[in-house]
Design an enzyme around this catalytic site. Structure first.
Site, PDB file in Angstrom:
ATOM      1  N   ASP A 191     -15.507  64.062  19.684  1.00 43.29           N
ATOM      2  CA  ASP A 191     -16.302  63.619  20.824  1.00 43.29           C
ATOM      3  C   ASP A 191     -15.570  64.018  22.097  1.00 43.29           C
ATOM      4  OD1 ASP A 191     -14.241  61.768  20.537  1.00 43.29           O
ATOM      5  OD2 ASP A 191     -15.476  60.053  21.101  1.00 43.29           O
ATOM      6  N   TYR A 215       9.874  58.194 -10.817  1.00 44.50           N
ATOM      7  CA  TYR A 215       8.690  58.143 -11.664  1.00 44.50           C
ATOM      8  C   TYR A 215       9.071  58.593 -13.076  1.00 44.50           C
ATOM      9  CZ  TYR A 215       8.255  63.238 -10.855  1.00 44.50           C
ATOM     10  OH  TYR A 215       8.475  64.591 -10.777  1.00 44.50           O
ATOM     11  N   HIS A 246      13.375  69.129  -5.757  1.00 40.85           N
ATOM     12  CA  HIS A 246      13.143  67.756  -6.205  1.00 40.85           C
ATOM     13  C   HIS A 246      13.613  67.662  -7.649  1.00 40.85           C
ATOM     14  CE1 HIS A 246      10.881  64.424  -7.904  1.00 40.85           C
ATOM     15  NE2 HIS A 246      10.055  65.238  -8.518  1.00 40.85           N
TER      16      HIS A 246
END
Length: 814
Positions: free
Chosen positions: A546, A256, A222
């Site tokens: 369940d 960013y 990255h």
């Protein structure tokens, strides 16, 4: 005292050492192949962004704890966490709407967040060109982690309690005695251990292979770059403070930004996926500062730089001065990987963990090891959540690469991957495709969401007055109004549903009944032909799953389960006189439900299928035509009918037989969207969505599935006996506005204060309104008014008694 070896002295390993020693397990040794604390892994170069808000409640909880813990750490060189806040900006209407959705997640999970105008965004971050953005989302408590300082501060605290750190100690092998782990072998000798935790980052998958464990993760490169000096930043920060502006995310361009004194760091996900070949890593990174830093590929960064300069004009006079392609771990679903090796007890993993979630993952892992269960639900990160196909190298590579591409994408909750589809199909798949089925994917299975063959029926019903909600563009994605017609037709006549993807196990042997009695909450030791709804609990009384348990013979049970984690849970505890087999792939199932279901099935079956002859929650081996089947009179949609199981080779014949028999009654195939709305009408929960191990039965409205009076001391019983009354409960809410729609995870408020969140929802054709489940304070009762925030809109709803439809059960038991 148990001896623990932690492999990896990065942010996860050091956090774990701190958490273990804080719980009294002080015989902890942390080893790493590199120096302390810049070991050469991902921690050593991590940009340190900590954004707490995540669509996952669990991942948000991990990040929230990381912020809390790092804020309190002390390091002689300065801060370990700098709460500069986080700012995400939108440059498209779609992103702006998604920021409203993200603000809803923040409310739901208890994170402070504020939606901002462009001018407000610029006041927080003056480098932004206000003409480029439509708005933003600000989270004041987010910030920057100084990963190496945080690692060292936690490691020193662990050392003070008795832990040992051993740098330059490469683990060459994992030792065991044939039953459980006994230690690790290093170049300097053996280190004995009762517990070994692999927290080796992107090297973890290699360690796991040595003990026969597949970790579905891919090391990816990255890009991260630092600019030269930016005049607009000069004088804003000191070397000590380093940053004061919020972390900025420009997700529309996969970027960013964070400050480095008077420079900016820029991270980019806009390039193509760059998977790392671990067999050549050391050669590929020769000459780089560390093995986790690949050479920078400038050509891949060029588009990112142009996009960055458009948003931040101050970059126009600057340039990239230093950069690298840093390695991080990506998984097929974007979650971390946590848990204990089933075949080698004592060997644990805490992998694919970014700095953002590091302390939270470490705490949960320590709780799991020491106490037997984590205090937060971790099923999304469970080591055994993956189906067999998801552990194949091709699947891991393709899906992890897609996860990289989608890191900053606006992803719809019903948006499924496009690659590697069609891997698991029921025997009915060809028939379904011919009928125009639109397929969702789950667990690798192709699952019809609706059928275009029902379009004419839908049009006729709508012309006759069947209500259709006026859904917004987001809610209409991966959805069709045909599903409303399918649900209505099920209630009015009859439909058939493909239930093949329902996970099925065969539990057999002399000890099968006693085993299931011990593992589950309800009484399953009943007569042959009985069907029982029951729960799997962990030791804290939390709902792990369940189950529907059918006793097909004295020593044979068929268990309807939820995921591979159920197989893991049962197989770890299975005694020698019990056999556990996954029979899902060798069988198929059709659910035939609706008022006319008996009229369709009775002529095909030699046995009595009347209400008296075949009672509700009973099972029977019989035939439909010439096809041997097992029929269970159960209904997850709340209508008369059966789940009809057959061996997979009879699948097409079974579909054709029931289709032909149902033709005089107008039988139609129906899909998952109709199924979901019908089960919500009936108050039937979906494990993993509506309740998890975070919740106990009483809170989830499932006390009826718990038999505290049975003699067996089932798992979780002691915890339930000591449990206080729940402070939050799962409720059904019904929206006032027929056009109101929610998709899950939206915040629910009372008198303007967020008190809970939606889990799942569906439009009810029976009442013409959307019904949702929501976790709410126990003080919020039936009849109370709540509001739900949905992507910028606010809807009013009323808490409703359950089930909303047919509380007398008259439709099922007839």
């Amino acid at each position: 005292m148990p001896k623990v070896v932690v492999i990896g002295a990065g942010i996860v390993g050091t956090s774990l050492a701190d958490e273990l020693t804080a719980r009294g397990w002080t015989d902890v040794t942390v080893v790493d192949r590199g120096p302390l604390f810049a070991t050469g892994g991902s921690t050593s170069h991590a940009p340190g962004l900590v954004f707490q808000t995540n669509p996952s409640k669990t991942m948000t909880a991990f990040a929230k704890y990381t912020v809390e813990k790092f804020n309190a750490l002390d390091h002689p060189d300065g801060w370990a966490f700098n709460p500069v806040g986080g700012l995400e900006v939108a440059t498209t209407p779609e992103r702006l709407a998604d920021l409203h959705r993200k603000a809803g997640w923040a409310q739901s999970w208890g994170i402070e967040g504020h939606l901002l105008t462009p001018a407000e965004c610029v006041r927080l971050h003056p480098l932004i060109d206000p003409g480029r953005i439509l708005g933003g989302f600000h989270t004041p408590a987010d910030g920057l982690a100084k990963a190496l300082r945080a690692a060292e501060a936690q490691a020193r605290r662990a050392e003070a309690r008795g832990a040992t750190l051993r740098p330059h100690t490469e683990v060459l092998g994992i030792l065991d005695n044939g039953h459980r782990v006994t230690g690790v072998r290093t170049a300097d000798g053996v280190i004995d251990a009762d517990v070994v935790v692999c927290a080796a980052g992107f090297w973890g998958a290699q360690f796991a292979k040595e003990v026969g464990l597949v970790l579905p993760l891919v090391p990816m490169a990255h890009q991260y770059a630092r600019t030269g000096q930016i005049p607009d930043l000069v004088g804003r920060n000191t070397e000590l403070t380093e940053a004061g502006l919020p972390i900025l995310r420009h997700q529309d361009q996969d970027l960013y930004f964070r400050e480095h004194v008077d420079r900016l760091g820029i991270g980019s996900y806009s390039h193509k996926p760059m998977p790392v070949d671990m067999t050549t890593l050391l050669a590929d990174t020769a000459g780089e500062p560390m093995p986790s830093m690949m050479p920078f590929t400038e050509e891949d960064f060029a588009p990112a730089w142009r996009a960055a300069a458009e948003l931040l004009p101050a970059l126009g006079d600057s340039k990239v001065e230093e950069a690298f392609n840093g390695i991080f771990s990506f998984t097929p679903d974007g979650f971390s990987i946590m848990g204990e090796h089933r075949e080698l007890p004592g060997f644990w993993v805490a992998e694919a963990v970014w700095v953002t979630h590091s302390a939270g993952v470490a705490r949960a892992t320590a709780e799991w090891i020491v106490d037997g269960a984590p205090s937060v639900d971790t099923h999304e990160c469970d080591l055994y959540r993956f189906e067999d196909i998801a552990r194949s190298p091709e699947f891991v590579m393709q899906t992890s690469s897609q996860a990289f591409v989608e890191v900053y994408d606006v992803v719809h909750p019903h948006q499924y991957r496009t690659a590697l589809r069609g891997l698991r199909t029921s025997p009915f798949h060809g028939r379904q495709a011919a009928l125009g089925a639109y397929f969702y994917e789950g667990g690798g299975w192709e699952r019809p969401a609706w059928y275009e063959s029902n379009a004419a029926l839908a049009q006729r019903l709508f012309e006759d007055g069947l209500a259709v909600p006026d859904r917004d563009e987001w809610a209409t994605r991966f959805w069709s109004p045909i599903s409303i017609a399918e649900a209505h037709w099920t209630r009015a006549h009859v439909a058939m549903f493909d239930m093949t993807p329902l996970t099925r196990y065969e539990v057999s042997g002399p000890g099968a009944a006693a085993f299931l009695q011990q593992m589950t909450t309800n009484n399953v030791d009943k007569s042959v032909g009985s069907v029982t709804y029951t729960l799997l609990l962990d030791e804290t009384g939390g709902i792990r799953s369940d189950l529907t348990v059918a006793r097909l013979a004295p020593d044979t049970f068929q268990v309807g389960a939820n995921s591979p984690m159920d197989f893991d849970w049962l197989s770890r505890r299975r005694p020698a006189d019990v056999t556990l087999r996954d029979i899902t792939g060798g069988t198929c199932c059709l659910g035939v439900w609706g008022p006319d279901a008996r009229d369709v099935i009775a002529p095909l079956c030699p046995d009595d299928v009347s209400n008296d002859g075949f009672r509700y929650f009973r099972a029977m081996h019989t035939y439909l035509g010439a096809i041997p089947v097992t029929m269970m009179r159960v209904s997850y949609v709340g209508e008369l009918g059966w789940e009809i199981y057959a061996s997979a080779e009879y699948g097409c014949a079974l579909w054709d037989l029931i289709s032909a028999a149902g033709e005089p009654f107008g039988i139609v195939p129906a899909g998952r969207i109709a199924f979901n709305s019908l089960r919500i009408e009936k108050g039937y929960r979906s494990w993993g969505t509506d309740m998890t191990a975070e919740h106990r039965p009483a809170a989830a409205g499932l006390d009826f599935a718990v038999r505290m009076s049975k003699d067996t001391d089932f798992v979780g019983k002691a915890a339930l006996q000591q449990a206080p009354d729940p402070d939050k409960v799962l409720r059904s809410i019904v929206f006032d506005d027929p056009a109101a729609v929610v998709l899950g995870k939206e915040p629910v408020s009372v008198a303007g204060r967020c008190v809970g969140y939606v889990t799942s929802a569906g439009f009810s054709t029976t009442i013409g309104r959307t019904i949702a489940y929501a976790w709410l304070p126990a003080t919020v009762t039936v009849g109370d008014v709540v509001t739900v925030a949905y992507r910028g809109a606010t809807y009013r709803a009323v808490v409703h008694a359950e089930p909303v439809v047919d509380p007398e059960m008259s439709r099922i038991k007839r």
